[in-house]
Every structure is written in C-alpha cells, then in structure tokens.
Design an enzyme around this catalytic site. Structure first.
Site, mmCIF file in Angstrom:
data_model
loop_
_atom_site.group_PDB
_atom_site.id
_atom_site.type_symbol
_atom_site.label_atom_id
_atom_site.label_comp_id
_atom_site.label_asym_id
_atom_site.label_seq_id
_atom_site.Cartn_x
_atom_site.Cartn_y
_atom_site.Cartn_z
ATOM 1 N N LYS A 21 0.839 -1.213 0.000
ATOM 2 C CA LYS A 21 0.000 0.000 0.000
ATOM 3 C C LYS A 21 0.865 1.249 0.000
ATOM 4 C CE LYS A 21 -1.890 1.539 4.076
ATOM 5 N NZ LYS A 21 -1.553 2.959 4.345
ATOM 6 N N ASN A 22 1.840 1.267 0.908
ATOM 7 C CA ASN A 22 2.602 2.502 1.087
ATOM 8 C C ASN A 22 3.675 2.712 0.018
ATOM 9 O OD1 ASN A 22 0.969 3.189 3.161
ATOM 10 N ND2 ASN A 22 2.354 2.504 4.780
ATOM 11 N N CYS A 116 -5.788 7.478 9.408
ATOM 12 C CA CYS A 116 -6.104 6.746 10.633
ATOM 13 C C CYS A 116 -5.997 7.655 11.849
ATOM 14 C CB CYS A 116 -5.111 5.602 10.809
ATOM 15 S SG CYS A 116 -5.425 4.211 9.736
ATOM 16 N N ARG A 121 -0.942 14.070 13.387
ATOM 17 C CA ARG A 121 -0.121 13.796 12.194
ATOM 18 C C ARG A 121 0.114 15.109 11.443
ATOM 19 N NH1 ARG A 121 -2.030 8.328 9.390
ATOM 20 N NH2 ARG A 121 0.132 8.279 8.689
ATOM 21 N N ASP A 309 3.889 0.008 11.833
ATOM 22 C CA ASP A 309 2.705 -0.652 11.268
ATOM 23 C C ASP A 309 2.626 -2.136 11.678
ATOM 24 O OD1 ASP A 309 2.248 1.783 10.085
ATOM 25 O OD2 ASP A 309 2.974 1.197 8.110
ATOM 26 N N ARG A 402 -9.256 -0.942 3.878
ATOM 27 C CA ARG A 402 -8.442 0.177 3.383
ATOM 28 C C ARG A 402 -7.006 -0.269 3.073
ATOM 29 N NH1 ARG A 402 -7.701 4.401 7.418
ATOM 30 N NH2 ARG A 402 -6.081 4.761 5.911
HETATM 31 N N1 EPU Z 1 5.779 14.162 11.637
HETATM 32 C C1 EPU Z 1 5.787 15.493 12.014
HETATM 33 N N2 EPU Z 1 5.695 16.453 11.031
HETATM 34 C C2 EPU Z 1 5.586 16.138 9.716
HETATM 35 C C3 EPU Z 1 5.588 14.787 9.331
HETATM 36 C C4 EPU Z 1 5.685 13.822 10.332
HETATM 37 O O1 EPU Z 1 5.875 15.808 13.201
HETATM 38 O O2 EPU Z 1 5.520 17.056 8.905
HETATM 39 C C5 EPU Z 1 5.883 13.119 12.677
HETATM 40 C C6 EPU Z 1 4.598 12.274 12.737
HETATM 41 O O3 EPU Z 1 3.632 12.872 13.561
HETATM 42 C C7 EPU Z 1 5.110 10.958 13.266
HETATM 43 C C8 EPU Z 1 6.506 10.860 12.684
HETATM 44 O O4 EPU Z 1 6.882 12.197 12.314
HETATM 45 O O5 EPU Z 1 5.210 11.003 14.663
HETATM 46 C C9 EPU Z 1 6.623 9.976 11.459
HETATM 47 O O6 EPU Z 1 5.653 10.339 10.501
HETATM 48 P P1 EPU Z 1 5.837 10.060 8.947
HETATM 49 O O7 EPU Z 1 5.685 11.353 8.242
HETATM 50 O O8 EPU Z 1 7.059 9.259 8.708
HETATM 51 O O9 EPU Z 1 4.574 9.171 8.659
HETATM 52 P P2 EPU Z 1 3.662 9.272 7.385
HETATM 53 O O10 EPU Z 1 4.525 9.546 6.239
HETATM 54 O O11 EPU Z 1 2.501 10.145 7.658
HETATM 55 C C10 EPU Z 1 3.812 6.785 6.631
HETATM 56 C C11 EPU Z 1 2.833 5.690 6.358
HETATM 57 C C12 EPU Z 1 2.267 5.191 7.667
HETATM 58 C C13 EPU Z 1 3.416 4.687 8.539
HETATM 59 C C14 EPU Z 1 4.446 5.808 8.725
HETATM 60 C C15 EPU Z 1 5.672 5.389 9.494
HETATM 61 C C16 EPU Z 1 1.943 6.266 4.202
HETATM 62 C C17 EPU Z 1 0.800 6.749 3.389
HETATM 63 N N3 EPU Z 1 1.761 6.194 5.520
HETATM 64 O O12 EPU Z 1 3.082 7.815 7.291
HETATM 65 O O13 EPU Z 1 1.405 4.114 7.357
HETATM 66 O O14 EPU Z 1 2.921 4.285 9.780
HETATM 67 O O15 EPU Z 1 4.866 6.303 7.450
HETATM 68 O O16 EPU Z 1 6.322 4.336 8.852
HETATM 69 O O17 EPU Z 1 2.983 5.922 3.660
HETATM 70 C C18 EPU Z 1 -0.363 2.616 7.701
HETATM 71 O O18 EPU Z 1 -0.042 2.103 6.624
HETATM 72 O O19 EPU Z 1 -1.199 2.109 8.486
HETATM 73 C C19 EPU Z 1 0.263 3.870 8.089
HETATM 74 C C20 EPU Z 1 -0.206 4.655 9.057
#
Ligand code: EPU
Length: 422
Positions: A21-22, A116, A121, A309, A402
């Site tokens: 997915k990701n 989620c 976030r 995850d 999802r």
């Molecule tokens: N964060 C910030 N500011 C930002 C971006 C992130 O503070 O601008 C913080 C977040 O709050 C979190 C940490 O940094 O505490 C990591 O967040 P990250 O940005 O890496 O997560 P993401 O990109 O929003 C993706 C996956 C998630 C997965 C995470 C971590 C996608 C679409 N989503 O999220 O997937 O948990 O990386 O590996 O790629 C899932 O598949 O169930 C899922 C939630």
C-alpha cells in the site's frame, strides 16, 4: 460492515502477499509528474488505492484497468484545480499530491489530508521544506484549505528536512524529480526506494538510496514511451501473516515476502520463539512447533527498526508468549488503543503511557465484540479473533479493507472461519 470470526482452530495452507500500500500510493502520485503514460502493476485492491485513483480521476487523469492489479495512467490532461475535497479528507496519502503537483504546476489548493486516528499527524516538515524552496504557504482555517504557491524560482541545490518523515521524503523526492535537489535527513523506508526505482524508470538519476541523503542528479525525461513499474510486495502484510501463523500456532506458507526489508522483524520473531524457514521469497512458518516466549522490549521505530505498522500485530503475539513483553511505539501517540480491545478479549495488559505498554502472556483470549479503530488495529484484531476461543464480531471492518485486499476471502483459503456481514 463487520467480520464474524470463529477462532481457536489451526489454519493451514499458503497465502500470497500483495503489493505494498505505502509503495503503491506514492507511485500513483508520481505519475502526476509526467505527461507520458505509466503502467503500474501489482497494485493492491484496497480502499486507500481506490480513493487515490478516484482523486486522480477527479482531476482529469485517464485511468484504465488492464488486468486485475494493473492500470494504465495518462495524466497529460490532469488539472490540480479540480481537486476533490471529500476524497482528500479520507486518506493521509493525499499529502503525497503536494510534491508532484508543486513540481509540475507550481501551485496547489488542498484541504488537510485524512487518515487513521493514530495521534497527531502534522505536515509541518513538508510545508517548511516547500517554504525553503521558495513557496508561500497560506492556511485558511474557515475553509480548511492550504494554498501553496511558488513565489520565487529559487535554484536551491540542497534541503535538510526537519525530522525523519516517510511521506515528507517522498514528497521532496518527487519534487526533486523535476527540480534536482539534494535531500538530507531523508527517511529510508523500503518503499521510498521503490518510488525511486519508478523515478529512475522515468529517466531520473538518483544517488544515495538506503542512506539519509538522497540526491537527484538528473530530472525525469518529459519525452519517451510508456513507463512501466511493478509495485514491491508489502513487508507489512507479510509480517502480519507471519505473526498470524505464529499466534494461531499454524503451519502456513507465506509467498512473496520481501525478506530483506524485514530483517529485524524476522530476528524478533525468532527471539519470540517462532520457528520458520525461508526458501527464496517464501516463508514457511511452523507455528505448531513454536514455543512462544516473551521478549523484554519490542521497540517500533524508523527503518531498519520494527515498523510501527507491525507494532500492533506484535502486541497480539505477545499475549500468546510466556512472560512479559514491553511494547514501545516511538512513532505515534495513538497506536496502542487496540490494547483496550485485546483487554476485553482477556489479555493481561498494563498501559504505561501513550507510547508504552506491558503485556503478560500467555492468555486465553475469548471471542468478543470489538472495534477496528484503525487499519493496523483492525488487522490485529482479526489475528486476535482467530486465536480466541468462540465467536468475535469485528465492527468497522471497512478500516481493514483500506489496507488489506479481500482479507476475508484470502484468509478463508487458509481455513479461517471468517465472514463479512454488510
Ligand atoms: N511528523 C511530524 N511532522 C511532519 C511529518 C511527520 O511531526 O511534517 C511526525 C509524525 O507525527 C510521526 C513521525 O513524524 O510522529 C513519522 O511520521 P511520517 O511522516 O514518517 O509518517 P507518514 O509519512 O505520515 C507513513 C505511512 C504510515 C506509517 C508511517 C511510518 C503512508 C501513506 N503512511 O506515514 O502508514 O505508519 O509512514 O512508517 O505511507 C499505515 O499504513 O497504516 C500507516 C499509518
């Protein structure tokens, strides 16, 4: 929609892992960068992908399904002005539109991405990076709209992200694919490299995969034929199935496991006492011969750590292991809520704070009415329900759809008693 699960019996057979997915979501986003047609294969048939595809279509993307998991995308007539607000708010991955749209069009109006409920976030790191690259960012609270626009054509060669973020890195990498850039403090999750492979097929030259500095040396080619890419197999789904086999003490073959992306996960499973063998890209779990014992600490963190995850599936495994396991999710504040549901099912759990919990096992789980709070929690409760004695009813099962393709049908192939009730 709900799943009715009758647990407490062993499963057997083989199950295939689907595309990630990701990895698929940023690949779909990256197609925006080019007017050349793209063929993406191994797309998982899941809710988030359908939502993202509908978002692209609403913006004028021409998308044709060629085979069950294969699409042809033509974004030559795409216009970001037609962004569908209702779909953007549905999934977190909508944030991935920023990088490619700003790279190609220089301006975007977008509402806050959904996703989620796993704690705050923010997208501040994404926005700060674009500000540094010469964009203005205005947010209208009344309308919940970010208006981001290129103000100066700044020829910046380098950017340092203000923290590790997966989608933040993907956004900057997609931006850099049209405006070459060195990105420091890049995240190194395997799907970032999968996105990189697609950009390279589009003609980009990129250095530094696997490291925290990515450098786009040459942009993608605007001319050329069809771009073809097959999405990597999903390490999270693979890990979920391995844990499912171990927790239900079943012997199951899991096919297409991206083993090299799960090094620490497999090491931890061994520490839990899970017996398995790898042959090529297949993992044979010998759940019937595994003696599960607790591990002192299970820490979910950035790659190459245990992925957040997979933290919740590991939590249910800990309920079946002898002794006490400390679970520590360093990434999100709201990812332990599934433990309240496991508690209802008879697990022995002590939640220490929003990141840490102690789980004591083994516990005889019993079937109950439980809620799929988020996607990974939902998959975890499916495992718990298959471990539990008696019938469980999993509410909000659409959360699971999802991220996991037709999970009920696929689990029935390995003899699980699970049915969907609309
Ligand atoms: N964060 C910030 N500011 C930002 C971006 C992130 O503070 O601008 C913080 C977040 O709050 C979190 C940490 O940094 O505490 C990591 O967040 P990250 O940005 O890496 O997560 P993401 O990109 O929003 C993706 C996956 C998630 C997965 C995470 C971590 C996608 C679409 N989503 O999220 O997937 O948990 O990386 O590996 O790629 C899932 O598949 O169930 C899922 C939630």
């Amino acid at each position: 929609m709900k799943f009715i699960v009758n647990g407490g019996r062993k499963l057997k057979g083989a199950i295939d892992v689907r595309g990630s997915k990701n990895a698929a979501l940023p690949a779909l986003a990256a197609t925006i960068l080019s007017k050349r047609p793209c063929i993406l294969d191994n797309l998982p048939l899941i809710g988030d992908i359908f939502t993202f595809i509908s978002t692209l279509q609403a913006m004028g993307s021409q998308i044709d399904w060629l085979e069950e998991h294969k699409v042809r995308i033509d974004n030559s007539r795409l216009s970001p002005k037609k962004m569908p607000r209702d779909l953007i708010c549905k999934i977190r991955a909508s944030v991935l539109l920023l990088g490619p749209i700003l790279a190609r069009f220089g301006e975007v109006k977008i509402s806050t991405p959904g996703g989620c409920h796993i704690g705050p976030r923010p997208i501040d790191i994404h926005l700060d990076a674009f500000r540094e690259l010469g964009f203005s960012v205005r947010y209208s609270k009344d309308q919940d709209i970010y208006h981001i626009r290129r103000e100066r054509r700044r020829v910046q060669k380098e950017i340092t992200l203000n923290g590790l973020t997966v989608t933040g890195t993907e956004n900057l990498l997609m931006y850099a694919a049209l405006h070459p850039l060195k990105i420091k403090i890049a995240a190194i999750e395997p799907h970032i490299e999968d996105l990189g492979r697609l950009l390279v097929k589009m003609g980009a030259k990129i250095n530094g995969f696997g490291s925290h500095t990515l450098e786009v040396k040459k942009p993608i080619n605007s001319k050329g034929g069809v771009i073809k890419h097959s999405i990597m197999y999903d390490p999270i789904e693979a890990g979920t199935f391995i844990i499912l086999a171990a927790a239900t003490k079943s012997d199951i073959r899991i096919k297409h496991v991206p083993i090299d992306d799960l090094t620490l996960t497999l090491r931890k499973l061994e520490e839990f006492g899970v017996k398995f063998e790898t042959r090529g890209q297949d993992v044979f779990v010998k759940g019937s011969r595994s003696k599960l014992t607790a591990v002192p600490r299970l820490v979910a963190q950035e790659h190459p750590g245990i992925p957040t995850d997979l933290q919740a599936p590991f939590g249910v495994l800990a309920t079946q292991a002898k002794g006490e396991t400390l679970i520590f999710d360093t990434i999100y504040e709201g990812r332990l809520k599934y433990l309240y549901e496991l508690d209802k099912m008879g697990a022995s759990i002590d939640i220490l704070d929003s990141h840490r919990a102690r789980i004591k096992g083994p516990a005889q789980l019993v079937g109950k009415n439980v809620e799929s709070i988020d996607l990974r929690a939902g998959a975890t409760l499916v495992i718990a329900a298959l471990v539990a004695r008696g019938e469980s009813v999993l509410h909000q099962a659409e959360q699971i759809d999802r991220g996991y393709e037709k999970i009920d049908e696929r689990l029935r192939m390995i003899k699980a008693d699970i049915r969907r009730v609309e």
